[in-house]
Design a protein around this motif. Structure first.
Motif, short mmCIF file in Angstrom:
data_model
loop_
_atom_site.label_atom_id
_atom_site.label_comp_id
_atom_site.label_asym_id
_atom_site.label_seq_id
_atom_site.Cartn_x
_atom_site.Cartn_y
_atom_site.Cartn_z
N ARG A 54 1.24 -1.63 -0.10
CA ARG A 54 0.56 0.19 0.19
C ARG A 54 0.85 1.07 0.07
O ARG A 54 0.36 2.49 -0.68
CB ARG A 54 -0.52 -0.25 1.08
CG ARG A 54 -1.96 1.25 1.35
CD ARG A 54 -2.14 0.88 2.69
NE ARG A 54 -1.65 0.95 4.06
CZ ARG A 54 -1.89 0.37 4.85
NH1 ARG A 54 -2.98 0.21 4.61
NH2 ARG A 54 -0.92 0.09 5.60
N THR A 74 -8.83 7.44 6.62
CA THR A 74 -8.45 6.85 8.10
C THR A 74 -7.74 6.07 7.98
O THR A 74 -7.55 4.58 7.55
CB THR A 74 -9.96 6.70 8.84
OG1 THR A 74 -10.46 7.59 8.73
CG2 THR A 74 -9.56 6.49 10.23
N GLY A 75 -6.44 6.03 9.53
CA GLY A 75 -5.71 4.51 9.01
C GLY A 75 -4.02 4.71 8.70
O GLY A 75 -3.57 6.07 8.35
N GLY A 100 -10.00 8.86 12.09
CA GLY A 100 -11.11 9.05 12.84
C GLY A 100 -12.29 8.59 12.27
O GLY A 100 -12.93 7.69 12.42
N SER A 101 -12.67 9.61 11.20
CA SER A 101 -13.41 9.18 10.30
C SER A 101 -13.78 8.52 9.47
O SER A 101 -13.82 8.48 8.52
CB SER A 101 -14.58 10.09 10.31
OG SER A 101 -13.68 11.33 9.62
N MET A 102 -13.76 6.78 10.02
CA MET A 102 -13.27 6.21 8.56
C MET A 102 -14.73 6.06 7.28
O MET A 102 -15.79 5.59 7.92
CB MET A 102 -13.51 4.69 8.84
CG MET A 102 -12.92 3.48 8.24
SD MET A 102 -12.89 2.03 9.18
CE MET A 102 -13.36 0.72 7.94
N GLY A 126 -9.82 3.56 0.98
CA GLY A 126 -8.86 1.79 2.29
C GLY A 126 -10.04 1.32 1.33
O GLY A 126 -11.80 1.39 1.15
N ALA A 129 -12.94 1.69 4.50
CA ALA A 129 -13.25 2.51 4.38
C ALA A 129 -15.20 2.06 2.92
O ALA A 129 -16.02 3.29 3.25
CB ALA A 129 -12.54 3.68 4.09
N VAL A 157 -8.67 -6.40 3.74
CA VAL A 157 -8.46 -6.42 5.18
C VAL A 157 -8.39 -4.96 6.12
O VAL A 157 -8.15 -3.89 4.72
CB VAL A 157 -7.16 -7.24 5.46
CG1 VAL A 157 -7.00 -8.25 5.87
CG2 VAL A 157 -5.42 -6.58 4.97
N ASP A 159 -6.83 -3.23 7.44
CA ASP A 159 -5.09 -3.42 7.71
C ASP A 159 -4.86 -2.77 9.39
O ASP A 159 -4.11 -3.33 9.80
CB ASP A 159 -3.68 -3.83 6.71
CG ASP A 159 -2.65 -2.74 6.94
OD1 ASP A 159 -2.32 -4.71 7.46
OD2 ASP A 159 -2.04 -2.75 6.74
N SER A 160 -5.27 -1.29 9.43
CA SER A 160 -4.80 -0.20 10.18
C SER A 160 -4.59 -0.82 11.57
O SER A 160 -4.78 -0.90 13.00
CB SER A 160 -5.08 0.71 10.24
OG SER A 160 -5.14 1.38 8.66
N VAL A 161 -5.97 -0.99 11.70
CA VAL A 161 -5.93 -2.08 13.62
C VAL A 161 -5.70 -3.50 13.64
O VAL A 161 -7.53 -4.55 14.34
CB VAL A 161 -8.12 -1.38 13.96
CG1 VAL A 161 -8.12 -0.12 13.31
CG2 VAL A 161 -8.89 -2.19 12.13
N THR A 166 -12.17 -7.26 4.92
CA THR A 166 -13.28 -6.90 5.05
C THR A 166 -14.09 -7.92 3.69
O THR A 166 -12.88 -8.37 3.45
CB THR A 166 -12.56 -6.24 4.41
OG1 THR A 166 -12.36 -6.22 2.17
CG2 THR A 166 -11.44 -5.03 4.87
#
Ligand SMILES: Cc1ncc(C[n+]2csc(CCOP(=O)(O)OP(=O)(O)O)c2C)c(N)n1
Length: 244
Positions: A54, A74-75, A100-102, A126, A129, A157, A159-161, A166
């Motif tokens: 990415r 986000t992320g 914050g606001s994905m 993403g 998202a 996925v 990925d960030s969390v 997904t």
């Protein structure tokens, strides 16, 4: 209640039972889960046909779409964009990082593109998202600003969390965008395809709202940092840039 590695399912059940009175009165009860307290033995089914990271995809987009207004999701995508600017000695003022606001980056970019028809707006989204606010695809297609290029980085996925799959895995976001009515839709499965497509897109005056699905690998650099500017500094610099 604090849930840690020693907490059992029965402990949680007993705790919730003991709070029935509080629930009946409409009060709030908190369970704080410590990092590492939860384990999962199952194996998620991953999809990632990608060969490009990415971060590399974002680096190519940032480089070849230089001079555009950028909105990133986000992320880690936003964290990577921030570090790419540092690495290339570029200003951050062109980039709105959606903290914050994905799922809302697409609506932010849509409005910017509508308000700024003379500027090209590049959205780095993403797959998680896109799924979260899929209705935005229909709204964008209806508004159809031809100066908006919507890149959806599909690694399959969140990925960030932690990398949970997904629902976009094995689904074609580009087909979905086309069905929603985007004027032009592309899919880049590797670095070469993305690079060639970016050369074409950056050289033209777009005639239609454009969607690009970019297939990438999961994961990020272990030493990926966080933006050193606050969200307030980001928006102040960004709005000053838009007024230039
Ligand atoms: C409304 C909302 N829900 C959840 C989160 C937590 N969150 C931040 S990034 C992220 C995953 C994003 O996944 P994706 O868009 O696929 O991007 P990737 O992390 O794979 O680059 C989640 C769940 C959030 N910030 N906002």
């Amino acid at each position: 209640m604090i849930v840690d590695g020693n907490t059992t399912a029965d402990d949680v059940k007993m705790f919730l039972k003991s709070k029935e009175g509080a629930f009946a009165e409409g009060k709030s009860v908190a369970l704080v889960v410590k990092k590492g307290a939860l384990t999962y033995d199952g194996k998620p089914a991953y999809f990632s046909a990608g060969t490009m990271s990415r971060e590399r995809a974002i680096e190519l987009i940032a480089d070849k779409m230089d001079g555009s207004v950028f909105v990133s999701t986000t992320g880690k995508a936003s964290r990577e964009l921030f570090e790419i600017r540092e690495k290339h000695g570029k200003s951050h003022k062109t980039d709105f990082l959606t903290v914050g606001s994905m799922g809302h980056a697409s609506s932010i970019a849509l409005q910017l593109a509508t308000e700024l028809p003379e500027r090209r707006v590049v959205l780095i989204d993403g797959d998680g998202a896109v799924v979260m606010h899929m209705g935005s695809l229909l709204v964008a297609a209806e508004t159809a600003p031809k100066n908006l290029i919507h890149f959806a980085i599909n690694n399959g996925v969140h990925d960030s969390v932690g990398g949970m799959p997904t629902p976009a895995k094995q689904k074609s976001l580009s087909d979905i965008a086309a069905a929603c009515g985007y004027g032009r839709v592309f899919k880049a499965e590797n670095e070469d395809e993305l690079s060639k497509l970016l050369d074409k897109l950056s050289a033209e005056d777009s005639e239609a709202l454009t969607f690009v699905e970019v297939i990438t690998t999961r994961g990020a650099r272990k030493d990926l940092g966080r933006p050193t500017l606050t969200a307030k500094e980001n928006i102040d610099n960004f709005t000053a840039f838009l007024r230039e």
